[in-house]
Design a protein around this motif. Sequence first.
Motif, PDB file in Angstrom:
ATOM      1  N   THR A 109     -34.891   3.615  -2.053  1.00  0.00           N
ATOM      2  CA  THR A 109     -34.725   2.273  -1.501  1.00  0.00           C
ATOM      3  C   THR A 109     -33.961   1.406  -2.499  1.00  0.00           C
ATOM      4  OG1 THR A 109     -36.861   2.495  -0.375  1.00  0.00           O
ATOM      5  CG2 THR A 109     -35.947   0.265  -0.576  1.00  0.00           C
ATOM      6  N   ASN A 110     -32.969   0.691  -1.993  1.00  0.00           N
ATOM      7  CA  ASN A 110     -32.238  -0.275  -2.822  1.00  0.00           C
ATOM      8  C   ASN A 110     -32.939  -1.616  -2.683  1.00  0.00           C
ATOM      9  OD1 ASN A 110     -30.517  -2.085  -4.035  1.00  0.00           O
ATOM     10  ND2 ASN A 110     -28.655  -1.284  -3.098  1.00  0.00           N
ATOM     11  N   ASN A 111     -33.668  -2.017  -3.715  1.00  0.00           N
ATOM     12  CA  ASN A 111     -34.384  -3.289  -3.733  1.00  0.00           C
ATOM     13  C   ASN A 111     -33.535  -4.427  -4.290  1.00  0.00           C
ATOM     14  OD1 ASN A 111     -36.917  -2.070  -2.891  1.00  0.00           O
ATOM     15  ND2 ASN A 111     -36.924  -1.129  -4.901  1.00  0.00           N
ATOM     16  N   GLY A 112     -32.332  -4.107  -4.708  1.00  0.00           N
ATOM     17  CA  GLY A 112     -31.474  -5.113  -5.322  1.00  0.00           C
ATOM     18  C   GLY A 112     -30.600  -5.820  -4.313  1.00  0.00           C
ATOM     19  N   ASP A 113     -29.645  -6.584  -4.825  1.00  0.00           N
ATOM     20  CA  ASP A 113     -28.743  -7.325  -3.951  1.00  0.00           C
ATOM     21  C   ASP A 113     -27.304  -6.817  -4.045  1.00  0.00           C
ATOM     22  OD1 ASP A 113     -28.174  -8.242  -6.461  1.00  0.00           O
ATOM     23  OD2 ASP A 113     -28.635 -10.350  -6.059  1.00  0.00           O
ATOM     24  N   GLN A 114     -27.121  -5.677  -4.714  1.00  0.00           N
ATOM     25  CA  GLN A 114     -25.797  -5.060  -4.834  1.00  0.00           C
ATOM     26  C   GLN A 114     -25.874  -3.605  -4.354  1.00  0.00           C
ATOM     27  OE1 GLN A 114     -22.946  -6.648  -5.966  1.00  0.00           O
ATOM     28  NE2 GLN A 114     -24.240  -8.462  -5.919  1.00  0.00           N
ATOM     29  N   PRO A 115     -24.799  -3.080  -3.761  1.00  0.00           N
ATOM     30  CA  PRO A 115     -24.793  -1.669  -3.388  1.00  0.00           C
ATOM     31  C   PRO A 115     -24.934  -0.786  -4.629  1.00  0.00           C
ATOM     32  CG  PRO A 115     -22.933  -2.832  -2.402  1.00  0.00           C
ATOM     33  CD  PRO A 115     -23.558  -3.763  -3.394  1.00  0.00           C
ATOM     34  N   LEU A 116     -25.595   0.354  -4.469  1.00  0.00           N
ATOM     35  CA  LEU A 116     -25.752   1.320  -5.557  1.00  0.00           C
ATOM     36  C   LEU A 116     -24.979   2.573  -5.196  1.00  0.00           C
ATOM     37  CD1 LEU A 116     -29.611   0.947  -6.115  1.00  0.00           C
ATOM     38  CD2 LEU A 116     -27.766  -0.102  -7.445  1.00  0.00           C
ATOM     39  N   SER A 117     -24.145   3.025  -6.117  1.00  0.00           N
ATOM     40  CA  SER A 117     -23.372   4.237  -5.862  1.00  0.00           C
ATOM     41  C   SER A 117     -23.591   5.217  -7.000  1.00  0.00           C
ATOM     42  CB  SER A 117     -21.887   3.908  -5.703  1.00  0.00           C
ATOM     43  OG  SER A 117     -21.403   3.284  -6.875  1.00  0.00           O
ATOM     44  N   GLY A 118     -23.136   6.441  -6.791  1.00  0.00           N
ATOM     45  CA  GLY A 118     -23.264   7.468  -7.811  1.00  0.00           C
ATOM     46  C   GLY A 118     -24.647   8.096  -7.867  1.00  0.00           C
ATOM     47  N   LEU A 119     -25.422   7.928  -6.802  1.00  0.00           N
ATOM     48  CA  LEU A 119     -26.765   8.504  -6.790  1.00  0.00           C
ATOM     49  C   LEU A 119     -26.700  10.024  -6.751  1.00  0.00           C
ATOM     50  CD1 LEU A 119     -28.583   6.204  -4.204  1.00  0.00           C
ATOM     51  CD2 LEU A 119     -28.628   6.072  -6.698  1.00  0.00           C
ATOM     52  N   VAL A 120     -27.642  10.643  -7.413  1.00  0.00           N
ATOM     53  CA  VAL A 120     -27.806  12.093  -7.378  1.00  0.00           C
ATOM     54  C   VAL A 120     -29.286  12.331  -7.098  1.00  0.00           C
ATOM     55  CG1 VAL A 120     -27.634  14.247  -8.675  1.00  0.00           C
ATOM     56  CG2 VAL A 120     -25.929  12.443  -9.025  1.00  0.00           C
ATOM     57  N   ILE A 121     -29.572  12.927  -5.958  1.00  0.00           N
ATOM     58  CA  ILE A 121     -30.941  13.138  -5.500  1.00  0.00           C
ATOM     59  C   ILE A 121     -31.293  14.600  -5.743  1.00  0.00           C
ATOM     60  CG2 ILE A 121     -32.518  12.937  -3.549  1.00  0.00           C
ATOM     61  CD1 ILE A 121     -30.859  10.303  -4.341  1.00  0.00           C
ATOM     62  N   THR A 122     -32.257  14.859  -6.626  1.00  0.00           N
ATOM     63  CA  THR A 122     -32.627  16.228  -6.975  1.00  0.00           C
ATOM     64  C   THR A 122     -34.107  16.443  -6.689  1.00  0.00           C
ATOM     65  OG1 THR A 122     -30.960  16.244  -8.726  1.00  0.00           O
ATOM     66  CG2 THR A 122     -32.646  17.966  -8.805  1.00  0.00           C
ATOM     67  N   GLY A 123     -34.394  17.544  -6.008  1.00  0.00           N
ATOM     68  CA  GLY A 123     -35.778  17.901  -5.722  1.00  0.00           C
ATOM     69  C   GLY A 123     -36.094  19.275  -6.275  1.00  0.00           C
ATOM     70  N   PRO A 124     -37.309  19.456  -6.799  1.00  0.00           N
ATOM     71  CA  PRO A 124     -37.689  20.747  -7.355  1.00  0.00           C
ATOM     72  C   PRO A 124     -38.122  21.733  -6.278  1.00  0.00           C
ATOM     73  CG  PRO A 124     -39.528  19.243  -7.495  1.00  0.00           C
ATOM     74  CD  PRO A 124     -38.371  18.454  -6.929  1.00  0.00           C
ATOM     75  N   VAL A 125     -37.961  23.001  -6.575  1.00  0.00           N
ATOM     76  CA  VAL A 125     -38.607  24.059  -5.811  1.00  0.00           C
ATOM     77  C   VAL A 125     -39.689  24.570  -6.767  1.00  0.00           C
ATOM     78  CG1 VAL A 125     -38.350  26.290  -4.675  1.00  0.00           C
ATOM     79  CG2 VAL A 125     -36.477  24.608  -4.569  1.00  0.00           C
ATOM     80  N   PRO A 126     -40.922  24.103  -6.570  1.00  0.00           N
ATOM     81  CA  PRO A 126     -41.970  24.395  -7.550  1.00  0.00           C
ATOM     82  C   PRO A 126     -42.246  25.888  -7.720  1.00  0.00           C
ATOM     83  CG  PRO A 126     -42.655  22.656  -6.049  1.00  0.00           C
ATOM     84  CD  PRO A 126     -41.393  23.250  -5.489  1.00  0.00           C
ATOM     85  N   ALA A 127     -42.822  26.230  -8.868  1.00  0.00           N
ATOM     86  CA  ALA A 127     -43.252  27.611  -9.109  1.00  0.00           C
ATOM     87  C   ALA A 127     -44.195  28.024  -7.986  1.00  0.00           C
ATOM     88  CB  ALA A 127     -43.943  27.702 -10.463  1.00  0.00           C
ATOM     89  N   ASN A 128     -44.172  29.284  -7.659  1.00  0.00           N
ATOM     90  CA  ASN A 128     -45.013  29.859  -6.601  1.00  0.00           C
ATOM     91  C   ASN A 128     -44.657  29.364  -5.211  1.00  0.00           C
ATOM     92  OD1 ASN A 128     -46.522  31.378  -8.514  1.00  0.00           O
ATOM     93  ND2 ASN A 128     -47.673  29.523  -8.979  1.00  0.00           N
ATOM     94  N   THR A 129     -43.420  28.858  -5.053  1.00  0.00           N
ATOM     95  CA  THR A 129     -42.905  28.525  -3.731  1.00  0.00           C
ATOM     96  C   THR A 129     -41.490  29.069  -3.630  1.00  0.00           C
ATOM     97  OG1 THR A 129     -41.858  26.396  -4.290  1.00  0.00           O
ATOM     98  CG2 THR A 129     -44.214  26.334  -3.708  1.00  0.00           C
ATOM     99  N   VAL A 130     -40.994  29.188  -2.390  1.00  0.00           N
ATOM    100  CA  VAL A 130     -39.602  29.573  -2.160  1.00  0.00           C
ATOM    101  C   VAL A 130     -38.990  28.591  -1.175  1.00  0.00           C
ATOM    102  CG1 VAL A 130     -39.883  32.019  -2.703  1.00  0.00           C
ATOM    103  CG2 VAL A 130     -40.217  31.255  -0.367  1.00  0.00           C
TER     104      VAL A 130
END
Length: 156
Positions: free
Chosen positions: A59-80
């Motif tokens: 969520t952008n809570n600010g008053d300016q656009p945000l760019s250059g985001l990189v969204i990374t999610g883990p694949v936890p151990a013991n999952t595929v």
Amino acid sequence: MKLFFSTLMLLMSAVVWADAPLSSQMDSYLVTNKDGKEVVEEAEQASPGDIVEYRLTYTNNGDQPLSGLVITGPVPANTVYLKDSAATQVSADFTVSIDNGDSFQAEPVTKTVTGENGQSKNVEVSPSDYTQVRWQPKGSLQPDQVQEYRYRVRVQ
């Protein structure tokens, strides 16, 4: 005086964090089938064979656009990672890692292996070998805008 200063610094850090323009949250949901329909409920726990859906919300809570985001999610151990389960309504490049985030590639992921005869060849990597998933949105996150990214894993 040292205790006071340390406490003051912690309070200032909390205020700076609270005023940060970007907030993020990661939630997990258990995916089941009941009466032939998919049911998604908040996950309290998961057992081998269960499917878990992760939702990353930004969520952008600010008053300016945000760019250059990189969204990374883990694949936890013991999952595929479950193939083709990544989803978002945002125009974004989707890549995955097979080396704990050292590098990311678009699917299908390939790697070079050396055969018994000493010759190298490229082979396709199974989604079960993914260690992280990543989106790079092509546009900006506008003020008050919320973006959600989802993917699923199976517990081993």
